[in-house]
Design a protein around this motif. Structure first.
Motif, PDB file in Angstrom:
ATOM      1  N   ALA A 136      91.444  41.890  73.440  1.00  0.00           N
ATOM      2  CA  ALA A 136      92.516  41.771  72.448  1.00  0.00           C
ATOM      3  C   ALA A 136      92.464  40.436  71.719  1.00  0.00           C
ATOM      4  CB  ALA A 136      93.868  41.955  73.122  1.00  0.00           C
ATOM      5  N   GLN A 137      92.113  39.366  72.412  1.00  0.00           N
ATOM      6  CA  GLN A 137      92.070  38.057  71.761  1.00  0.00           C
ATOM      7  C   GLN A 137      91.055  38.044  70.622  1.00  0.00           C
ATOM      8  OE1 GLN A 137      91.482  35.161  74.888  1.00  0.00           O
ATOM      9  NE2 GLN A 137      93.648  35.187  75.419  1.00  0.00           N
ATOM     10  N   LEU A 138      89.835  38.497  70.898  1.00  0.00           N
ATOM     11  CA  LEU A 138      88.818  38.517  69.841  1.00  0.00           C
ATOM     12  C   LEU A 138      89.185  39.517  68.757  1.00  0.00           C
ATOM     13  CD1 LEU A 138      86.211  37.598  68.568  1.00  0.00           C
ATOM     14  CD2 LEU A 138      84.976  39.166  70.100  1.00  0.00           C
ATOM     15  N   ALA A 173      71.824  37.521  65.950  1.00  0.00           N
ATOM     16  CA  ALA A 173      72.669  36.359  66.248  1.00  0.00           C
ATOM     17  C   ALA A 173      73.793  36.745  67.213  1.00  0.00           C
ATOM     18  CB  ALA A 173      73.235  35.771  64.959  1.00  0.00           C
ATOM     19  N   LEU A 174      74.298  37.960  67.110  1.00  0.00           N
ATOM     20  CA  LEU A 174      75.326  38.419  68.046  1.00  0.00           C
ATOM     21  C   LEU A 174      74.740  38.645  69.433  1.00  0.00           C
ATOM     22  CD1 LEU A 174      77.294  40.901  65.776  1.00  0.00           C
ATOM     23  CD2 LEU A 174      78.056  38.662  66.591  1.00  0.00           C
ATOM     24  N   ARG A 175      73.567  39.235  69.483  1.00  0.00           N
ATOM     25  CA  ARG A 175      72.917  39.450  70.783  1.00  0.00           C
ATOM     26  C   ARG A 175      72.643  38.123  71.484  1.00  0.00           C
ATOM     27  NH1 ARG A 175      69.302  43.628  67.895  1.00  0.00           N
ATOM     28  NH2 ARG A 175      70.334  45.599  68.393  1.00  0.00           N
ATOM     29  N   GLU A 176      72.273  37.110  70.711  1.00  0.00           N
ATOM     30  CA  GLU A 176      71.922  35.808  71.285  1.00  0.00           C
ATOM     31  C   GLU A 176      73.108  35.119  71.955  1.00  0.00           C
ATOM     32  OE1 GLU A 176      69.995  33.685  68.103  1.00  0.00           O
ATOM     33  OE2 GLU A 176      68.198  34.952  68.242  1.00  0.00           O
ATOM     34  N   VAL A 177      74.330  35.478  71.570  1.00  0.00           N
ATOM     35  CA  VAL A 177      75.504  34.884  72.220  1.00  0.00           C
ATOM     36  C   VAL A 177      76.134  35.845  73.231  1.00  0.00           C
ATOM     37  CG1 VAL A 177      76.000  33.222  70.379  1.00  0.00           C
ATOM     38  CG2 VAL A 177      77.052  35.511  70.323  1.00  0.00           C
ATOM     39  N   GLY A 178      75.437  36.937  73.540  1.00  0.00           N
ATOM     40  CA  GLY A 178      75.866  37.795  74.631  1.00  0.00           C
ATOM     41  C   GLY A 178      76.514  39.110  74.293  1.00  0.00           C
ATOM     42  N   PHE A 179      76.583  39.465  73.029  1.00  0.00           N
ATOM     43  CA  PHE A 179      77.141  40.766  72.677  1.00  0.00           C
ATOM     44  C   PHE A 179      76.094  41.848  72.884  1.00  0.00           C
ATOM     45  CE2 PHE A 179      79.999  38.057  70.134  1.00  0.00           C
ATOM     46  CZ  PHE A 179      81.225  38.564  70.547  1.00  0.00           C
ATOM     47  N   ASN A 180      76.498  42.962  73.493  1.00  0.00           N
ATOM     48  CA  ASN A 180      75.581  44.097  73.611  1.00  0.00           C
ATOM     49  C   ASN A 180      75.752  45.005  72.400  1.00  0.00           C
ATOM     50  OD1 ASN A 180      77.683  46.072  74.126  1.00  0.00           O
ATOM     51  ND2 ASN A 180      77.714  45.441  76.270  1.00  0.00           N
ATOM     52  N   GLU A 240      86.429  30.579  61.744  1.00  0.00           N
ATOM     53  CA  GLU A 240      85.833  29.542  62.580  1.00  0.00           C
ATOM     54  C   GLU A 240      86.364  29.612  64.003  1.00  0.00           C
ATOM     55  OE1 GLU A 240      86.896  25.982  60.511  1.00  0.00           O
ATOM     56  OE2 GLU A 240      85.710  26.511  58.755  1.00  0.00           O
ATOM     57  N   SER A 241      85.581  29.091  64.937  1.00  0.00           N
ATOM     58  CA  SER A 241      85.994  28.971  66.333  1.00  0.00           C
ATOM     59  C   SER A 241      85.112  27.945  67.028  1.00  0.00           C
ATOM     60  CB  SER A 241      85.863  30.314  67.055  1.00  0.00           C
ATOM     61  OG  SER A 241      86.161  30.174  68.434  1.00  0.00           O
ATOM     62  N   ALA A 242      85.697  27.212  67.964  1.00  0.00           N
ATOM     63  CA  ALA A 242      84.922  26.282  68.784  1.00  0.00           C
ATOM     64  C   ALA A 242      84.105  27.036  69.833  1.00  0.00           C
ATOM     65  CB  ALA A 242      85.856  25.284  69.469  1.00  0.00           C
ATOM     66  N   ASN A 243      84.482  28.273  70.121  1.00  0.00           N
ATOM     67  CA  ASN A 243      83.754  29.117  71.071  1.00  0.00           C
ATOM     68  C   ASN A 243      82.578  29.759  70.335  1.00  0.00           C
ATOM     69  OD1 ASN A 243      83.004  31.714  72.278  1.00  0.00           O
ATOM     70  ND2 ASN A 243      84.646  31.317  73.732  1.00  0.00           N
ATOM     71  N   PRO A 244      81.337  29.495  70.744  1.00  0.00           N
ATOM     72  CA  PRO A 244      80.169  30.011  70.014  1.00  0.00           C
ATOM     73  C   PRO A 244      80.151  31.550  69.904  1.00  0.00           C
ATOM     74  CG  PRO A 244      79.484  28.376  71.640  1.00  0.00           C
ATOM     75  CD  PRO A 244      80.942  28.641  71.873  1.00  0.00           C
ATOM     76  N   ARG A 245      80.602  32.231  70.929  1.00  0.00           N
ATOM     77  CA  ARG A 245      80.607  33.698  70.908  1.00  0.00           C
ATOM     78  C   ARG A 245      81.614  34.215  69.869  1.00  0.00           C
ATOM     79  NH1 ARG A 245      82.399  38.238  74.196  1.00  0.00           N
ATOM     80  NH2 ARG A 245      80.593  39.582  74.593  1.00  0.00           N
ATOM     81  N   THR A 246      82.814  33.644  69.898  1.00  0.00           N
ATOM     82  CA  THR A 246      83.842  34.024  68.929  1.00  0.00           C
ATOM     83  C   THR A 246      83.393  33.661  67.516  1.00  0.00           C
ATOM     84  OG1 THR A 246      85.583  33.759  70.581  1.00  0.00           O
ATOM     85  CG2 THR A 246      86.265  33.705  68.272  1.00  0.00           C
ATOM     86  N   ALA A 247      82.819  32.482  67.349  1.00  0.00           N
ATOM     87  CA  ALA A 247      82.347  32.049  66.032  1.00  0.00           C
ATOM     88  C   ALA A 247      81.307  33.021  65.482  1.00  0.00           C
ATOM     89  CB  ALA A 247      81.773  30.637  66.110  1.00  0.00           C
ATOM     90  N   ALA A 248      80.392  33.472  66.328  1.00  0.00           N
ATOM     91  CA  ALA A 248      79.361  34.427  65.876  1.00  0.00           C
ATOM     92  C   ALA A 248      79.994  35.744  65.457  1.00  0.00           C
ATOM     93  CB  ALA A 248      78.331  34.648  66.990  1.00  0.00           C
ATOM     94  N   ALA A 249      80.977  36.218  66.217  1.00  0.00           N
ATOM     95  CA  ALA A 249      81.649  37.472  65.873  1.00  0.00           C
ATOM     96  C   ALA A 249      82.391  37.337  64.544  1.00  0.00           C
ATOM     97  CB  ALA A 249      82.607  37.881  66.985  1.00  0.00           C
ATOM     98  N   LEU A 250      83.054  36.208  64.336  1.00  0.00           N
ATOM     99  CA  LEU A 250      83.790  36.003  63.085  1.00  0.00           C
ATOM    100  C   LEU A 250      82.843  35.889  61.892  1.00  0.00           C
ATOM    101  CD1 LEU A 250      86.547  33.540  64.339  1.00  0.00           C
ATOM    102  CD2 LEU A 250      86.762  36.009  63.921  1.00  0.00           C
TER     103      LEU A 250
END
Length: 181
Positions: free
Chosen positions: A61-63, A135-142, A105-115
């Motif tokens: 929900a946060q993301l 770029a999304l896969r590189e930060v852990g998104f499947n 923007e986000s300080a969290n690299p995963r959130t930043a990539a999603a945004l």
């Protein structure tokens, strides 16, 4: 003033009434956006069903709310910006993180990539590259989560367009846009 009637449950089309009752139970009220969409039972079912399906997905929900405010700000949708800022805060996202997300923007690299990906989808009308997906896969998104990010963007485009096109009055605490479309 809304360009469409904002139906209360009892005055809505018959097939919209049970959905509006579910929305009332979920929110404690029926937000104006749903009142406007209730003019079409099929559109209301699509919208409410999408919220339910994505709420049970693998994107938390946060993301989801951070994506929503980024898309709302980009589309100058004051209604969605206000609603999703409130929902994001309720989901535990700090005010500062919601403001940053509003700007993509986000300080969290995963959130930043999603945004970044979400806004690229909006800005470039879905024209993303292999690099954007990688770029999304590189930060852990499947792959499933990548599809869900796109689904969140699509749902937010739907809600943004409803609220902007039909001038739905904002019934959440107002949040200033950081940009004008």
């Amino acid at each position: 003033m809304s360009r469409l009637p904002l139906h209360h449950t009892a005055q809505a089309p018959a097939h919209s009434q049970p959905l509006l009752q579910q929305i009332q139970q979920a929110f404690g009220t029926v937000p104006n956006m749903f009142k406007a969409v209730s003019n079409s039972p099929a559109a209301l079912q699509s919208m409410w069903g999408s919220f339910g399906a994505l709420g049970g997905g693998s994107i938390d929900a946060q993301l989801g709310e951070q994506i929503a405010v980024a898309v709302a700000d980009r589309n100058a949708c004051e209604y969605c910006l206000a609603a999703h800022t409130a929902l994001g805060r309720k989901a535990g996202v700090s005010s500062q993180d919601m403001q940053a997300a509003q700007q993509g923007e986000s300080a969290n690299p995963r959130t930043a990539a999603a945004l970044r990906f979400a806004l690229k989808l909006v800005n470039d009308r879905g024209q993303v590259t292999d690099h954007d997906v990688q770029a999304l896969r590189e930060v852990g998104f499947n792959d499933g989560q990548i599809v869900e990010i796109l689904a969140h963007v699509a749902l937010n485009l739907f809600t943004n367009y409803v609220n902007v096109a039909f001038a739905v009055p904002v019934d959440f605490p107002a949040v200033p846009l950081s940009r004008k479309g």
